[in-house]
Design an enzyme around this catalytic site. Structure first.
Site, PDB file in Angstrom:
ATOM      1  N   SER A 251       8.809   3.570   3.846  1.00  0.00           N
ATOM      2  CA  SER A 251       8.621   2.193   4.308  1.00  0.00           C
ATOM      3  C   SER A 251       7.542   1.422   3.561  1.00  0.00           C
ATOM      4  CB  SER A 251       8.307   2.180   5.809  1.00  0.00           C
ATOM      5  OG  SER A 251       9.478   2.385   6.561  1.00  0.00           O
TER       6      SER A 251
ATOM      7  N   LYS B 131       8.740  -1.637   1.995  1.00  0.00           N
ATOM      8  CA  LYS B 131       8.847  -2.901   2.730  1.00  0.00           C
ATOM      9  C   LYS B 131       7.866  -3.945   2.191  1.00  0.00           C
ATOM     10  CE  LYS B 131      10.693  -1.398   7.238  1.00  0.00           C
ATOM     11  NZ  LYS B 131      10.731   0.067   7.194  1.00  0.00           N
TER      12      LYS B 131
ATOM     13  N   SER C  45       6.925  -1.855  11.338  1.00  0.00           N
ATOM     14  CA  SER C  45       7.864  -1.300  10.359  1.00  0.00           C
ATOM     15  C   SER C  45       9.293  -1.262  10.888  1.00  0.00           C
ATOM     16  CB  SER C  45       7.426   0.111   9.940  1.00  0.00           C
ATOM     17  OG  SER C  45       7.982   0.489   8.697  1.00  0.00           O
TER      18      SER C  45
END
Length: 450
Positions: free
Chosen positions: A74, A77, A139
């Site tokens: 993540s 991201k 997230s």
């Protein structure tokens, strides 16, 4: 004793000796190898790769396996955040714009999948700001895909944008296959077309730091959200996975971002940013073995930054540099012009290394004639080159995130030099003629007696 018995006895003796070696000698070599490997990393981090940089200049202060391509989870991201903030800045989308939740996004937000999420109801509308906050703070994967589809029409198109932006930002070792950092196998059979069902995003620690560096430089407002310890999403409170923020269990003074990530493939990663003693740093830890390790590793890195580095002034603004304080000028009222740095040149340097960093002057040769002089008139403030630094120590200078970049400031003229009038130039020409003639005569006469 028979030959067979003698042979068997020898075999038994050898087995006995090898067994002793395996118990007593081999561990010594193995242990020595372990110590040697650990000694290569002064911070003894548990993560497989890491890097520490000065967030202002991109100066690399520490690295461990920084160019090893690893799962980024993540932390990828951050690229989605970059593209969302870019779309906002360019007016392509607005914070209060409504996004209608599809059946797929709704299913992807189901907590039973075990993915980081906030519940999104099919057929209900959420603002871009709500989706962005849930992505940046908690997230939330379904929110991330919803934003990707909004910006690019499909996640497939958005992945192309991610890879194109990575190239534009000068990343070198990266591989984006989705907007979230999940393994594609977690996407309920809807992973982006053209990507493998078991693939996931990858980057090096160096390129992850580059992404964070540009995100902070280009969109510093990212910290307004990343610094929030918790998210209140329509009445439900979710904690930030960055446990080093205020009030969370690994709280560390100065930390105000940026992004965590974890998958089975990637292990546990964390891109942190913190202001320590007035200086902002960025650190990256990749493939730590567990949740706690990524934060203890980051704490060790930030402690190292705080205890070992300071911002040092290499040269002060308008301070003349010995040996490079003037340039010759032709056709001017004066024959020289004083030069100095337009601004001070500062660099984050390891304590005790200050004397090993010296100012280095680079003159713009295109500004000079064949005699190495400027041509009048010269105006105060005219740029004649730049000042950078050179490392003269015996240790290792790790350079910058981008190998073709360094810190530098303009070198400028600190005074005007007007062009001399035609009469002065004529007299100078006559004088130079006779000087040249005299030098030629004296050289010839000297030759007669040599």
């Amino acid at each position: 004793m028979t030959l067979e018995g003698d042979f068997l006895t020898k075999i038994i003796k050898r087995i006995f000796i090898y067994t002793l070696l395996s118990f007593f000698v081999l561990p010594m070599f193995i242990g020595a190898g372990t110590v040697s490997a650990a000694s290569n990393d002064p911070l003894n981090l548990q993560g497989e790769a890491a890097i520490l940089i000065d967030a202002d200049t991109g100066k690399v202060l520490y690295e461990k396996n920084a160019d090893q391509l690893l799962g980024v989870a993540s932390m990828s991201k951050m690229m989605t955040e970059y593209l969302v903030l870019e779309a906002i800045a360019e007016g392509k989308i607005q914070w209060d714009q409504k996004v209608l939740i599809s059946e797929f996004i709704h299913k992807l937000s189901n907590p039973s999948l075990g993915l980081s999420t906030v519940g999104l109801t099919q057929g209900e509308e959420y603002t871009v700001k709500e989706l962005y906050d849930s992505m940046a703070i908690h997230s939330a994967n379904a929110s991330t895909v919803a934003l990707a589809e909004l910006i690019a029409g499909s996640e497939e198109n958005f992945v192309k944008m991610m890879n194109e932006k990575a190239e534009e930002l000068g990343l070198e070792n990266y591989h984006f296959v989705n907007s979230t950092g999940l393994n594609n196998s977690d996407m309920l059979g809807r992973h982006p077309a053209g990507t493998d069902v078991n693939d996931e995003n990858k980057m090096t620690a160096r390129d992850t730091a580059k992404l964070a560096y540009h995100l902070l430089k280009d969109y510093p407002e990212v910290l307004d959200t990343a610094s929030q310890s918790e998210l209140n999403f329509r009445g439900t409170v979710y904690k930030n996975f960055n446990w080093m923020l205020p009030g969370l269990i690994f709280e560390y003074a100065g930390v105000d971002g940026l992004k965590t990530g974890s998958t089975k493939f990637a292990g546990y990663g964390f891109t942190a940013t913190a202001v320590l003693d007035g200086q902002r740093y960025i650190s990256v830890v990749m493939k730590a073995p567990n949740q706690e390790a990524r934060f203890t590793d980051t704490r060790n890195i930030l402690n190292y930054a705080k205890g070992n580095f300071n911002t040092t002034e290499i040269v002060a603004e308008k301070e003349e540099i010995e040996g490079n304080d003037v340039l010759h000028v032709e056709k001017g009222k004066e024959n020289i012009v004083k030069i100095a740095p337009k601004e001070s040149l500062n660099l984050v340097i390891k304590n005790g290394e200050e004397e090993n960093y010296k100012a280095k002057v680079v003159i713009d040769e295109d500004k000079l004639n064949d005699n190495g002089a400027l041509i009048a008139p010269v105006k105060k403030g005219d740029v004649v080159g730049y000042v950078t630094y050179e490392y003269t120590g015996e240790g290792e200078d790790l350079g910058f995130l981008y190998t073709d970049k360094t810190v530098k400031v303009d070198l400028v003229a600190t005074e005007d030099v007007e062009k001399a009038n035609w009469f002065v130039l004529m007299l100078r020409g006559i004088g130079e003629f006779f000087v040249g003639l005299w030098n030629g005569i004296t050289t010839t006469v000297a030759g007669w007696f040599s």
